[in-house]
Design a protein around this motif. Structure first.
Motif, PDB file in Angstrom:
ATOM      1  N   ALA A  93     -14.234  47.626  50.278  1.00 16.14           N
ATOM      2  CA  ALA A  93     -14.833  46.311  49.884  1.00 16.14           C
ATOM      3  C   ALA A  93     -15.539  46.447  48.683  1.00 16.14           C
ATOM      4  N   LEU A  94     -16.212  47.850  48.441  1.00 17.40           N
ATOM      5  CA  LEU A  94     -17.067  48.080  46.989  1.00 17.40           C
ATOM      6  C   LEU A  94     -16.091  48.194  45.840  1.00 17.40           C
ATOM      7  N   LEU A 125     -27.903  46.257  48.162  1.00 19.83           N
ATOM      8  CA  LEU A 125     -27.252  47.167  49.262  1.00 19.83           C
ATOM      9  C   LEU A 125     -28.400  47.128  50.433  1.00 19.83           C
ATOM     10  N   SER A 126     -28.341  46.866  51.570  1.00 22.67           N
ATOM     11  CA  SER A 126     -29.173  47.150  52.756  1.00 22.67           C
ATOM     12  C   SER A 126     -29.554  48.429  52.494  1.00 22.67           C
ATOM     13  N   PRO A 127     -30.725  48.758  52.888  1.00 30.20           N
ATOM     14  CA  PRO A 127     -30.893  50.482  52.723  1.00 30.20           C
ATOM     15  C   PRO A 127     -30.181  50.960  53.784  1.00 30.20           C
ATOM     16  N   LYS A 128     -29.995  50.531  54.961  1.00 29.94           N
ATOM     17  CA  LYS A 128     -29.303  51.310  55.925  1.00 29.94           C
ATOM     18  C   LYS A 128     -27.677  51.606  55.473  1.00 29.94           C
ATOM     19  N   VAL A 129     -27.152  50.582  54.796  1.00 33.58           N
ATOM     20  CA  VAL A 129     -25.972  50.410  54.266  1.00 33.58           C
ATOM     21  C   VAL A 129     -25.831  51.518  53.177  1.00 33.58           C
ATOM     22  N   ALA A 130     -26.694  51.429  52.346  1.00 30.12           N
ATOM     23  CA  ALA A 130     -26.764  52.460  51.274  1.00 30.12           C
ATOM     24  C   ALA A 130     -26.846  54.213  51.657  1.00 30.12           C
ATOM     25  N   ARG A 132     -25.599  55.272  54.317  1.00 29.04           N
ATOM     26  CA  ARG A 132     -24.309  55.404  55.288  1.00 29.04           C
ATOM     27  C   ARG A 132     -23.453  55.758  54.058  1.00 29.04           C
ATOM     28  N   VAL A 133     -23.243  54.919  52.857  1.00 27.10           N
ATOM     29  CA  VAL A 133     -22.274  55.087  51.885  1.00 27.10           C
ATOM     30  C   VAL A 133     -22.756  56.355  51.276  1.00 27.10           C
ATOM     31  N   ILE A 134     -23.818  56.511  50.782  1.00 31.63           N
ATOM     32  CA  ILE A 134     -24.217  57.946  50.140  1.00 31.63           C
ATOM     33  C   ILE A 134     -23.737  59.019  50.911  1.00 31.63           C
ATOM     34  N   THR A 135     -24.066  59.028  52.224  1.00 31.00           N
ATOM     35  CA  THR A 135     -23.590  60.175  53.057  1.00 31.00           C
ATOM     36  C   THR A 135     -21.913  60.418  53.205  1.00 31.00           C
ATOM     37  N   HIS A 136     -21.351  59.160  53.233  1.00 31.45           N
ATOM     38  CA  HIS A 136     -19.974  59.196  53.039  1.00 31.45           C
ATOM     39  C   HIS A 136     -19.451  59.765  51.859  1.00 31.45           C
ATOM     40  N   LEU A 137     -19.923  59.307  50.874  1.00 39.71           N
ATOM     41  CA  LEU A 137     -19.443  59.450  49.347  1.00 39.71           C
ATOM     42  C   LEU A 137     -19.815  61.139  49.095  1.00 39.71           C
ATOM     43  N   VAL A 206     -25.236  52.212  44.245  1.00 33.78           N
ATOM     44  CA  VAL A 206     -24.919  53.516  45.193  1.00 33.78           C
ATOM     45  C   VAL A 206     -25.641  54.858  44.616  1.00 33.78           C
ATOM     46  N   VAL A 207     -25.291  54.999  43.048  1.00 37.02           N
ATOM     47  CA  VAL A 207     -25.582  56.054  42.563  1.00 37.02           C
ATOM     48  C   VAL A 207     -27.153  56.382  42.534  1.00 37.02           C
ATOM     49  N   ALA A 208     -27.646  55.222  42.133  1.00 31.33           N
ATOM     50  CA  ALA A 208     -29.354  54.868  42.097  1.00 31.33           C
ATOM     51  C   ALA A 208     -29.875  55.350  43.492  1.00 31.33           C
TER      52      ALA A 208
END
Length: 219
Positions: A93-94, A125-130, A132-137, A206-208
Motif C-alpha cells: 500500500a505504501l 503513520l501510527s507508531p505501531k505501524v511505523a 512494524r514497517v521499520i522492522t520489516h524493512l 518511515v525513514v524518519a
C-alpha cells in the motif's frame, strides 16, 4: 469540512469509524462502501478529501483501490486500516501511494489525527505501524545503508523537515514551526524525497521513524 469516504467489508468497523469521525465537527462522512470496487466508484462520484480503506476486502482489495484512487483522483488522500500480521500488505500500500496507516485497534485520536494530516497533504503513520514497517524493512533491505546514515547526508534544515514529516505535519504546519514560507518548505520536501530516494511522504516518514528523529506527538 473534510469530506471522507469509508470502505470496509465489516459493517461494525464502518460504524465504528463513522462514530469516531462524527466526534470532529470538521469532518463529515460522505459515502461508505463494503468493497474496494465500490470504494473506487464512490470516490470518483463524491471526490472526498480522504478515503479511509480497509487493507483487505473481497474482490478489489484496499491496496488496489488505493492505487486506483491515487491515480485517478490525486486530490484524494488515502488512509489504510490494518491489523497485526499484515506487514506485506502495508508495504504494498505504501508503494501504491497510500499516505496514512492506522491499526484498527488503535486509539480514536489516531484516526482523527490521521485523517486531518492526510487531508492537509501530509503523511501519518501510527507508531505501531511505523515500528512494524521499520522492522520489516530492516530485515529485508540489503541496501542502501541504515536510515541514520541516509539522514546524516541531509542538510540540517532538511533533517528538521524530515522529522516533522515523520510526525505527520503538513507543509503549512512545518512552515509555521520553522518560520519559513510554505513554498520554501515544498522545495525542502522535494529535495528530501530526492536525496533519500523515496517516492512519497509516507516512505520518507518511515525513514524518519527508522532514524529515530521523529519528535514525540504533541511537541
Amino acid at each position: 469540512m473534510i469530506r471522507v469516504l469509508i470502505a470496509d467489508d465489516e459493517p461494525m468497523i464502518r460504524a465504528g469509524v463513522r462514530a469516531v469521525l462524527a466526534t470532529d465537527p470538521g469532518i463529515g462522512v460522505v459515502a461508505e462502501a463494503g468493497d474496494g470496487r465500490g470504494a473506487v466508484d464512490l470516490a470518483q462520484r463524491h471526490r472526498p478529501e480522504v478515503a479511509v480503506l480497509d487493507i483487505r476486502m473481497p474482490g478489489t482489495d484496499g491496496i488496489a483501490a488505493a492505487a486506483e484512487i491515487r491515480r485517478t483522483l490525486p486530490g484524494t488522500g488515502v488512509v489504510m486500516l490494518t491489523t497485526f500480521g499484515e506487514d506485506d500488505y502495508i508495504l504494498r500500500a505504501l508503494r501504491g501511494g497510500a499516505q496514512g496507516f492506522l491499526i484498527k485497534s488503535g486509539e480514536p485520536e489516531e484516526l482523527l489525527a490521521g485523517v486531518r494530516a492526510v487531508a492537509e497533504g501530509a503523511a501519518y503513520l501510527s507508531p505501531k505501524v511505523a515500528a512494524r514497517v521499520i522492522t520489516h524493512l530492516a530485515a529485508a533491505r540489503p541496501a542502501p545503508g541504515p536510515a541514520a546514515g541516509r539522514v546524516a547526508a541531509l542538510t540540517p534544515r532538511e533533517r528538521e523537515v524530515l522529522a516533522l514529516l515523520g510526525a505527520g505535519v503538513s507543509n503549512r504546519g512545518i512552515a509555521r514551526r520553522l518560520g519559513l514560507v510554505e513554498g520554501t518548505v515544498k522545495g525542502h520536501v522535494s529535495s528530501v524525497l530526492s536525496r533519500l530516494g523515496v517516492p512519497n511522504r509516507a516512505a520518507a516518514a518511515v525513514v524518519a521513524h527508522e532514524a529515530g528523529i521523529v519528535p514525540p506527538r504533541g511537541t
